[in-house]
Structures are given as structure tokens and as C-alpha cells.
Design a protein around this motif. Structure first.
Motif, PDB file in Angstrom:
ATOM      1  N   ALA A 152       0.739  -1.205   0.093  1.00  0.00           N
ATOM      2  CA  ALA A 152      -0.082  -0.021   0.123  1.00  0.00           C
ATOM      3  C   ALA A 152       0.776   1.125   0.047  1.00  0.00           C
ATOM      4  N   ARG A 153       1.938   1.289   0.671  1.00  0.00           N
ATOM      5  CA  ARG A 153       2.832   2.383   0.745  1.00  0.00           C
ATOM      6  C   ARG A 153       3.465   2.898  -0.600  1.00  0.00           C
ATOM      7  N   GLY A 154       3.509   1.700  -1.655  1.00  0.00           N
ATOM      8  CA  GLY A 154       4.084   1.951  -2.936  1.00  0.00           C
ATOM      9  C   GLY A 154       3.320   2.921  -3.693  1.00  0.00           C
ATOM     10  N   HIS A 155       1.991   3.160  -3.425  1.00  0.00           N
ATOM     11  CA  HIS A 155       0.826   3.749  -4.064  1.00  0.00           C
ATOM     12  C   HIS A 155       0.443   4.967  -3.509  1.00  0.00           C
ATOM     13  N   ASP A 156       0.180   5.757  -4.582  1.00  0.00           N
ATOM     14  CA  ASP A 156      -0.419   7.256  -4.049  1.00  0.00           C
ATOM     15  C   ASP A 156      -1.593   7.180  -3.077  1.00  0.00           C
ATOM     16  N   ARG A 157      -2.568   6.701  -3.795  1.00  0.00           N
ATOM     17  CA  ARG A 157      -3.763   6.815  -2.616  1.00  0.00           C
ATOM     18  C   ARG A 157      -4.385   5.394  -2.943  1.00  0.00           C
ATOM     19  N   VAL A 158      -4.897   4.792  -1.843  1.00  0.00           N
ATOM     20  CA  VAL A 158      -5.195   3.515  -1.781  1.00  0.00           C
ATOM     21  C   VAL A 158      -6.936   3.421  -1.241  1.00  0.00           C
ATOM     22  N   LEU A 159      -7.575   2.685  -1.796  1.00  0.00           N
ATOM     23  CA  LEU A 159      -8.822   2.058  -1.538  1.00  0.00           C
ATOM     24  C   LEU A 159      -8.477   0.608  -1.345  1.00  0.00           C
TER      25      LEU A 159
END
Ligand SMILES: [Mg+2]
Ligand SMILES: [Zn+2]
Length: 229
Positions: A152-159
Motif C-alpha cells: 500500500a505504501r508504494g501507491h499514491d492513494r489506496v482504497l
């Protein structure tokens, strides 16, 4: 909405049952339940638990495939993926389950192109099986096979969409959570922004409203909202 990525758990969220448990209860030597109990008591992490359990499976590839081919998924999931793509939100599977099982089950529903991060299920060519965990993270307190919070930390905004224990760590990192079952209580207690869902038809209906749910409003709508207030 282009900066959002949807990370989605598999077992209990997309698949209605836990796929690993289905394979273990059918094919593993009986010791698998004692190992499960040690994990439930918190004595070992899920990575150690599943590595030991998968090594106890005694089954041919055809036998494993037959069980996988009978496992149902949420019938609304393929429609949800299509809607998310239409809105420019890519969907990725993040699972502490078994990559081979997930790939085979999704392929049956025309979803072979979804990226999957999960444990690797390795077959020895006869009746033996092994687990590898390429997405484990020693720094993660969960000691899971797949560290969903690092992904998740590797992505901009996470749902994040999930249902259980393996989704607790990532839910604290995600920008918003659609939660099923046990994860609803966890999000409520931890004060994590979320909406409860029963299935992917709920998730599909909520997708449109995500900007409002996270407090994003389009600038041109702002005066209207002030006026209404
Ligand atoms: Mg799950
Ligand atoms: Zn983690």
C-alpha cells in the motif's frame, strides 16, 4: 480519480470461502490443525503457519485443480472490476493466500489480467507442495507471508477492500477502506475511515461516492455546497 489504486483481499472478500483452508482440510495431513491453533493463539505469524501447513499437503495437481474449480466467488466482483476500470481505478489483488489458486479461480471468470501479490504455491511435480513468500517484509509486525501495508505504501492513494485479520495492518495505511465482516469492527475500533459492505454490489455502488467519502470535493461544487449550508 486517476491517482487511486484499489487493493483487494482475496479469501473471504472475493472468494466466498478461505481457499487455503479448503485445500488443507481436503488434502493436508492432520497436523495442519495444530499449526492453525498456534497461529490463532498468536504463537506464530501467518507466514510460518502457512509454510508449515502447505508442506503437509498430499495431492496431485489435478486433485488441487478440482477443488479450486468448485470454489465460488462473489458474483458481483467481475462487474466491480469493470466499473473501477471505467472510473480509472486499477484493481490489484493483495493476498496472504496462494497465488496459483487465485490465478486459476480468477481466470475462470475472465480476470486473468488482474495483478496478484500473494504467496507462491510451488508444486514438486508429484504430490508435494511448498510455499514461498516473495512479498514478506521482516519489518512488518504482522509476520505475514504478504505484507499488504508495504504494498500500500508504494501507491499514491489506496482504497483497501478486505474482510479479516490479514487486512488489519494495511487498513491503517490505506486512504479509505471498504470493510466486510471482522474488518468492520477493526476499522470502527481503530477509527479508520471506512464503509461496511456485504458484497461487491455494495462496493460498486459506493465507488461513485468515494470523493465525498474521503472529503474530496470538486472545486466547482464548493460554492453550491456553501449555498446549501
Ligand atoms: Mg480475507
Ligand atoms: Zn504489513
Amino acid at each position: 480519480m486517476h491517482d487511486w489504486t484499489i487493493l483487494c483481499d482475496f479469501d473471504g472478500t472475493i472468494a466466498l470461502d478461505d481457499v487455503t483452508d479448503a485445500l488443507l482440510s481436503r488434502f493436508a495431513l492432520p497436523e495442519w490443525e495444530a499449526i492453525e491453533a498456534r497461529w490463532r493463539d498468536g504463537a506464530i505469524g501467518s507466514r510460518e503457519c502457512m509454510t508449515a501447513q502447505v508442506a503437509l499437503i498430499d495431492a496431485s495437481l489435478d486433485e488441487v485443480d478440482a477443488v479450486l474449480d468448485a470454489l465460488p466467488i462473489d458474483p458481483a466482483f467481475p462487474g466491480f472490476v469493470a466499473e473501477a476500470r471505467r472510473q480509472g481505478m486499477p484493481v490489484q489483488i493483495v493476498s496472504d493466500g496462494l497465488d496459483y489458486a487465485i490465478r486459476r479461480i480468477l481466470a475462470r471468470h475472465g480476470l486473468s489480467d488482474l495483478p496478484i501479490r500473494a504467496n507462491r504455491l510451488l508444486h514438486d511435480g508429484t504430490r508435494g507442495w511448498q510455499l514461498a513468500s516473495p512479498h514478506a517484509d521482516a519489518a512488518c509486525g504482522e509476520a505475514s507471508g504478504t505484507c499488504k501495508c508495504a504494498i500500500a505504501r508504494g501507491h499514491d492513494r489506496v482504497l483497501m477492500i478486505g474482510d479479516g485479520l490479514s487486512d488489519f495492518c494495511v487498513s491503517g495505511v490505506a486512504d479509505f477502506v471498504f470493510a466486510k465482516k471482522k474488518l468492520i469492527t477493526h476499522c470502527r475500533r481503530a477509527g479508520i475511515p471506512h464503509r461496511p459492505i456485504v458484497d461487491f454490489s455494495d462496493a460498486c455502488a459506493l465507488l461513485d461516492t468515494l470523493p465525498e467519502l474521503v472529503g474530496d470535493t470538486l472545486p466547482e461544487l464548493f460554492p453550491l455546497r456553501v449555498h446549501l449550508a
